[in-house]
Enzyme design. Structure first.
Site, PDB file in Angstrom:
ATOM      1  CG  HIS A 190      -0.220  -9.700  -4.095  1.00 18.66           C
ATOM      2  ND1 HIS A 190       0.649  -8.945  -5.461  1.00 18.66           N
ATOM      3  CD2 HIS A 190      -1.215  -9.443  -2.853  1.00 18.66           C
ATOM      4  CE1 HIS A 190       0.596  -8.142  -3.963  1.00 18.66           C
ATOM      5  NE2 HIS A 190      -0.540  -7.761  -2.845  1.00 18.66           N
TER       6      HIS A 190
ATOM      7  CE1 TYR B 259      -2.882  -9.184  -7.571  1.00 17.83           C
ATOM      8  CE2 TYR B 259      -4.445  -9.347  -5.162  1.00 17.83           C
ATOM      9  CZ  TYR B 259      -3.661  -8.535  -5.756  1.00 17.83           C
ATOM     10  OH  TYR B 259      -2.484  -7.830  -5.742  1.00 17.83           O
ATOM     11  CD  GLU B 260       0.843 -10.575  -7.655  1.00 15.93           C
ATOM     12  OE1 GLU B 260       1.557  -9.388  -8.814  1.00 15.93           O
ATOM     13  OE2 GLU B 260       1.680 -11.156  -7.384  1.00 15.93           O
TER      14      GLU B 260
ATOM     15  CG  ASN C 280     -11.903   0.467  -0.543  1.00 16.74           C
ATOM     16  OD1 ASN C 280     -10.180  -0.348  -0.383  1.00 16.74           O
ATOM     17  ND2 ASN C 280     -12.432  -0.641  -0.243  1.00 16.74           N
TER      18      ASN C 280
ATOM     19  CG  HIS D 210       6.301  -2.479  -9.096  1.00  9.72           C
ATOM     20  ND1 HIS D 210       7.034  -1.587 -10.533  1.00  9.72           N
ATOM     21  CD2 HIS D 210       4.898  -2.416  -9.465  1.00  9.72           C
ATOM     22  CE1 HIS D 210       6.088  -0.842 -10.867  1.00  9.72           C
ATOM     23  NE2 HIS D 210       4.807  -0.584 -10.252  1.00  9.72           N
TER      24      HIS D 210
ATOM     25  CB  SER E  84      -1.336   0.006   0.822  1.00  7.68           C
ATOM     26  OG  SER E  84      -0.222  -0.107   2.289  1.00  7.68           O
TER      27      SER E  84
ATOM     28  CB  ALA F  51      -4.498  -1.535   0.492  1.00  9.46           C
TER      29      ALA F  51
ATOM     30  CG  HIS G  79      -5.655  -0.605  -8.688  1.00 11.59           C
ATOM     31  ND1 HIS G  79      -5.676  -1.827  -6.536  1.00 11.59           N
ATOM     32  CD2 HIS G  79      -4.416  -0.752  -8.635  1.00 11.59           C
ATOM     33  CE1 HIS G  79      -4.146  -1.348  -7.155  1.00 11.59           C
ATOM     34  NE2 HIS G  79      -3.327  -0.785  -7.693  1.00 11.59           N
TER      35      HIS G  79
ATOM     36  CG  MET H 118      -7.618  -8.810  -2.289  1.00  8.60           C
ATOM     37  SD  MET H 118      -7.680  -8.825  -3.786  1.00  8.60           S
ATOM     38  CE  MET H 118      -9.266  -7.566  -4.050  1.00  8.60           C
ATOM     39  CB  SER H 119      -1.981  -9.134   1.188  1.00  6.27           C
ATOM     40  OG  SER H 119      -1.760  -8.106   1.949  1.00  6.27           O
TER      41      SER H 119
HETATM   42  N1  HPA Z   1     -11.551  -5.713  -0.948  1.00  4.34           N
HETATM   43  C1  HPA Z   1     -10.992  -6.122  -0.457  1.00  4.34           C
HETATM   44  N2  HPA Z   1      -9.102  -5.593  -0.715  1.00  4.34           N
HETATM   45  C2  HPA Z   1      -8.824  -4.520  -1.239  1.00  4.34           C
HETATM   46  C3  HPA Z   1     -10.287  -4.079  -0.263  1.00  4.34           C
HETATM   47  C4  HPA Z   1     -11.323  -3.939  -0.297  1.00  4.34           C
HETATM   48  O1  HPA Z   1     -12.394  -3.435  -0.033  1.00  4.34           O
HETATM   49  N3  HPA Z   1      -9.618  -2.154  -0.349  1.00  4.34           N
HETATM   50  C5  HPA Z   1      -8.051  -2.829  -1.096  1.00  4.34           C
HETATM   51  N4  HPA Z   1      -8.131  -4.037  -0.857  1.00  4.34           N
END
Ligand code: HPA
Length: 278
Positions: free
Chosen positions: A89, A91-92, A240, A67, A36, A119, A252, A216-217
């Protein structure tokens, strides 16, 4: 899923730890995994020794958004640190064995403390974008873990997770935040696979399960760290409000902007902690 443990086996982890030990000839006191928008801290390390992941057999070279992943070892706030810049991650498409490998390698070279940032979306109604939350606990909703497979040297088969986030470290964080006049929330982090953000129904479910934030981490690394006996401290930056709570669609872009906005406060907290952690 069948992918666990398929990459970075025992001997590769041991070899990688040996490679780091050779390059450094000292043992870092703290490993920092920065998400983040805090990645720039890697460039603030004094007397840096940079070890790109592509020099480590078994590790992919690129993490998020292509990166270059790397370790940067050196001094930060006078403390010997090992910074992981760039993270893998789930998800990658990386297997858990890869996501947790950088932490395992650090544990293999004798690093005993782990500081992580991420994040996250805010589920707790008291949170707003910019809230910093210290993790008290987590929910692993990735439906897999990094320990599946053979037991690795120095790791426990069935690690206790009842105090995964070190209570003494959390207390230090509370004190440090107070000293910085920084409001520090605390709560439970739910880890999901992603990469789609959650639906409002999923957020209501996570709230009912006791989650304060979702991301997600982090959880794969924490599980591997605890299996190796590392002490862990982790923070979420609420970038958020979660889906259904947020009045606008999630993006994002919004996550990155909130990260930039809070980077100064987050950096102050991390720097102070590097000084104060026992
Ligand atoms: N959901 C999942 N992962 C995130 C979010 C979210 O709202 N914001 C930042 N990473």
């Amino acid at each position: 899923m069948g992918d666990e443990g398929s990459v970075m086996d025992e001997s590769e982890i041991t070899r990688a730890a040996g490679l780091l030990r050779e390059r450094l000839d000292w043992t870092p006191e703290i490993m920092a995994v920065l998400g983040s928008g805090l990645g720039f801290l890697a460039d603030a390390v004094d007397e840096p020794v940079s070890i790109p992941f592509d020099e480590i057999p078994g590790l992919p070279s690129a993490g998020v958004a292509g990166h270059q992943g790397r370790y940067v070892a050196g001094l930060l706030e006078g403390r010997r640190v090992l910074v992981q810049a760039g993270r893998f991650h789930v998800y990658e498409g990386h297997p858990m064995g890869v996501v947790a490998a950088p932490v395992r390698i650090a544990a293999g070279m004798g690093v005993e403390r782990l500081l992580l940032t991420n994040a996250a979306g805010g589920i707790n109604r008291r949170f707003s974008p910019g809230t910093i939350m210290v993790l008290e606990d987590h929910l692993n909703l990735m439906w897999r873990g990094p320990l599946v497979g053979p037991v690795r040297e120095g790791e426990e088969r069935f690690p206790d997770m009842s105090a995964a986030y070190d209570p003494e470290f959390r207390e230090v964080a509370r004190r440090v935040a107070l000293g910085l006049d920084l409001e520090l929330a605390r709560g439970v982090y739910a880890a999901v696979t992603g990469p789609s953000y959650e639906t409002p129904a999923e957020i209501r479910m996570l709230a009912a399960l006791g989650a304060d934030a979702v991301g997600m981490s982090t959880v794969p690394e924490v599980i591997a760290a605890r299996a190796a006996g590392m002490r862990v401290l982790a923070f979420s930056l609420i970038t958020n409000l979660a889906a259904g709570i947020s009045p606008t669609p999630l993006s994002h872009q919004e996550v990155l902007e909130a990260g930039r906005e809070a980077a100064g406060r987050f950096e102050a907290l991390v720097r102070a902690l590097l000084t104060e952690l026992p």
